[in-house]
Design an enzyme around this catalytic site. Sequence first.
Site, PDB file in Angstrom:
ATOM      1  CB  SER A 121      70.894   4.386 -38.478  1.00  0.00           C
ATOM      2  OG  SER A 121      70.631   5.752 -38.783  1.00  0.00           O
ATOM      3  CE  LYS A 124      68.166   6.131 -35.511  1.00  0.00           C
ATOM      4  NZ  LYS A 124      68.707   6.437 -36.957  1.00  0.00           N
ATOM      5  CB  SER A 176      66.233   4.230 -39.456  1.00  0.00           C
ATOM      6  OG  SER A 176      67.613   4.405 -38.933  1.00  0.00           O
ATOM      7  CE  LYS A 281      68.139   1.438 -37.107  1.00  0.00           C
ATOM      8  NZ  LYS A 281      68.306   1.705 -38.465  1.00  0.00           N
TER       9      LYS A 281
END
Length: 333
Positions: A121, A124, A176, A281
């Site tokens: 992720s 992202k 997320s 992140k």
Amino acid sequence: MAPLLPDIRRLFVVIGMLASACLLISCQSPPLPAYKTATQSAWQQYGTGSATPNPNYVPAPAPAPAAPRPMGPASDVPYPATFSAPANAPTINAPSYVLLDGKTGRTLAFKNMDARRAVASTQKLVTALVILDRGNLDQQVTITAADTNVEPSKMYLKPGQKFTRRELLNVFLVKSANDAALALARDHSGSIPAFGVAMTRKAQQLGAYQTSFKNPHGLTEPGQYSTARDMAKIAFYAYRHSFIRNIVGRQKFTLHCAYGVRNYDNTNKLLAQMPGCNGMKTGYTSAAGRCLVSSASRSGRDVILVQLGTQTKYIWDDGKKLMEWGLQRASSY
């Protein structure tokens, strides 16, 4: 024989003149090439080029890169492009990582930064950059059944619900949420494969040439990969985006919408564990392992750390250890 001497002297003079002329012709500069080399900034290529002073020619198309390019910002910040890891850098468990000076882009420490890996992720960040490039964040997105057909983490959207792009961006960067990522990608490009192309294009614009994205959430998919070096380039740019910077530094986000009040905790535990941590992140899949792009700022110094493929029991302590070390060595101007 005497009358012939003046003629012989004149003959040698003529031969000498001819030889001098030939020498001058052979030393002339070669003709200008069919194109001029456009000057590129240091973060785009190994060195800066020089432009041929010939206004009648246009730049040639840039060739596709055949090797990893130096890391650096997608901004006017100069990047010194040095990759010598100091011998006294703390040891961490991530098999692939890069620590950057968050102001200059200087590499402070690294290991296996060009190894291709799944990044989960953390990609992202690119999803957010692509959506933000489109703008119009208050445009509403109507959720479809396809948007909800994805593994957790989710905000548990339902078909027919409506949220603004801004609301979805906030939740998917903090929580997320994979369903929010699918909704934003479909709204942007019409399909997930098309959005993957847009993500890869954006990454390449930032100098991330060893990267290929296939979806907006980072769940495992064939042909999807990046490197610690490329993710550091992306993070360096994202760190300078005020919208992203504001979201990823929040420990919690409260969404007030037509469907009630919803509270979301940030998946980045370093925000609560390390003074000065301000993003960015997290990511995890079984194929990628634990991944974390983290950032910190203290006393006018900034650092960005990318860890790929590590384990839960190491990732937070390793992140604190290496960023604390980096904050003592990053530029303060």
